[in-house]
Design a protein around this motif. Sequence first.
Motif, PDB file in Angstrom:
ATOM      1  N   MET A   1       3.688  54.607  22.028  1.00  0.00           N
ATOM      2  CA  MET A   1       4.723  53.618  22.167  1.00  0.00           C
ATOM      3  C   MET A   1       6.036  54.193  21.669  1.00  0.00           C
ATOM      4  SD  MET A   1       5.053  50.490  23.053  1.00  0.00           S
ATOM      5  CE  MET A   1       6.120  49.120  22.927  1.00  0.00           C
ATOM      6  N   GLY A   2       7.060  54.051  22.437  1.00  0.00           N
ATOM      7  CA  GLY A   2       8.366  54.578  22.068  1.00  0.00           C
ATOM      8  C   GLY A   2       9.234  53.521  21.409  1.00  0.00           C
ATOM      9  N   THR A   3      10.179  53.999  20.606  1.00  0.00           N
ATOM     10  CA  THR A   3      11.125  53.089  19.969  1.00  0.00           C
ATOM     11  C   THR A   3      12.545  53.579  20.227  1.00  0.00           C
ATOM     12  OG1 THR A   3      11.045  54.309  17.889  1.00  0.00           O
ATOM     13  CG2 THR A   3       9.530  52.457  18.118  1.00  0.00           C
ATOM     14  N   ILE A   4      13.466  52.638  20.259  1.00  0.00           N
ATOM     15  CA  ILE A   4      14.879  52.960  20.446  1.00  0.00           C
ATOM     16  C   ILE A   4      15.656  52.375  19.278  1.00  0.00           C
ATOM     17  CG2 ILE A   4      16.910  52.623  21.890  1.00  0.00           C
ATOM     18  CD1 ILE A   4      15.061  52.472  24.290  1.00  0.00           C
ATOM     19  N   THR A   5      16.483  53.217  18.669  1.00  0.00           N
ATOM     20  CA  THR A   5      17.304  52.796  17.548  1.00  0.00           C
ATOM     21  C   THR A   5      18.770  52.902  17.957  1.00  0.00           C
ATOM     22  OG1 THR A   5      15.660  53.734  16.049  1.00  0.00           O
ATOM     23  CG2 THR A   5      17.813  53.188  15.119  1.00  0.00           C
ATOM     24  N   LYS A   6      19.496  51.815  17.775  1.00  0.00           N
ATOM     25  CA  LYS A   6      20.925  51.801  18.089  1.00  0.00           C
ATOM     26  C   LYS A   6      21.674  52.412  16.906  1.00  0.00           C
ATOM     27  CE  LYS A   6      24.515  48.521  19.490  1.00  0.00           C
ATOM     28  NZ  LYS A   6      24.791  47.102  19.742  1.00  0.00           N
ATOM     29  N   ARG A   7      22.563  53.357  17.202  1.00  0.00           N
ATOM     30  CA  ARG A   7      23.311  54.038  16.141  1.00  0.00           C
ATOM     31  C   ARG A   7      24.792  54.011  16.461  1.00  0.00           C
ATOM     32  NH1 ARG A   7      20.659  59.722  15.269  1.00  0.00           N
ATOM     33  NH2 ARG A   7      21.266  59.384  13.149  1.00  0.00           N
ATOM     34  N   GLN A   8      25.611  53.852  15.442  1.00  0.00           N
ATOM     35  CA  GLN A   8      27.056  53.875  15.618  1.00  0.00           C
ATOM     36  C   GLN A   8      27.595  55.129  14.952  1.00  0.00           C
ATOM     37  OE1 GLN A   8      29.132  50.382  14.382  1.00  0.00           O
ATOM     38  NE2 GLN A   8      31.042  51.041  15.299  1.00  0.00           N
ATOM     39  N   LYS A   9      28.287  55.946  15.727  1.00  0.00           N
ATOM     40  CA  LYS A   9      28.854  57.183  15.213  1.00  0.00           C
ATOM     41  C   LYS A   9      30.103  56.873  14.391  1.00  0.00           C
ATOM     42  CE  LYS A   9      27.179  59.799  19.153  1.00  0.00           C
ATOM     43  NZ  LYS A   9      27.523  60.641  20.292  1.00  0.00           N
ATOM     44  N   SER A  10      30.592  57.879  13.678  1.00  0.00           N
ATOM     45  CA  SER A  10      31.763  57.682  12.830  1.00  0.00           C
ATOM     46  C   SER A  10      33.017  57.339  13.631  1.00  0.00           C
ATOM     47  CB  SER A  10      32.020  58.926  11.984  1.00  0.00           C
ATOM     48  OG  SER A  10      32.228  60.044  12.828  1.00  0.00           O
ATOM     49  N   ASN A  11      33.043  57.737  14.911  1.00  0.00           N
ATOM     50  CA  ASN A  11      34.201  57.423  15.743  1.00  0.00           C
ATOM     51  C   ASN A  11      34.070  56.049  16.414  1.00  0.00           C
ATOM     52  OD1 ASN A  11      32.266  57.900  17.677  1.00  0.00           O
ATOM     53  ND2 ASN A  11      33.346  59.565  18.684  1.00  0.00           N
ATOM     54  N   GLY A  12      33.019  55.305  16.081  1.00  0.00           N
ATOM     55  CA  GLY A  12      32.823  53.961  16.612  1.00  0.00           C
ATOM     56  C   GLY A  12      31.995  53.905  17.879  1.00  0.00           C
ATOM     57  N   LYS A  13      31.681  55.052  18.461  1.00  0.00           N
ATOM     58  CA  LYS A  13      30.902  55.105  19.692  1.00  0.00           C
ATOM     59  C   LYS A  13      29.431  54.796  19.399  1.00  0.00           C
ATOM     60  CE  LYS A  13      30.126  58.061  23.660  1.00  0.00           C
ATOM     61  NZ  LYS A  13      30.321  59.375  24.265  1.00  0.00           N
ATOM     62  N   ILE A  14      28.808  54.049  20.302  1.00  0.00           N
ATOM     63  CA  ILE A  14      27.407  53.664  20.154  1.00  0.00           C
ATOM     64  C   ILE A  14      26.525  54.675  20.880  1.00  0.00           C
ATOM     65  CG2 ILE A  14      25.684  51.871  20.651  1.00  0.00           C
ATOM     66  CD1 ILE A  14      27.696  50.944  18.620  1.00  0.00           C
TER      67      ILE A  14
END
Length: 85
Positions: A1-14
């Motif tokens: 089973m795969g998982t996806i994690t949402k991450r926000q970079k330092s420049n605000g990009k997702i």
Amino acid sequence: MGTITKRQKSNGKISFRAEVRIEGIRSTKTFDRKTDANDWIKSQETKIKRGEKIPLLKKHTLSDAIKRYRKECLPLKGIGTQKFQ
């Protein structure tokens, strides 16, 4: 089973980090779009179930980190080229 994690970079990009773990095999990759991450997870799971080879994460050791530090960082600091007494 795969998982996806949402991450926000330092420049605000997702970005979206996809991770697959099956039978002790772990593989991760980062994508700009969640749909790309979902597609990649499905393809990785299929490959693992079929027994195909997939790129695995390389395990890094402390020794690897020290060697890299000595090679890349110490010369910039003017250390490492001198003999210590």
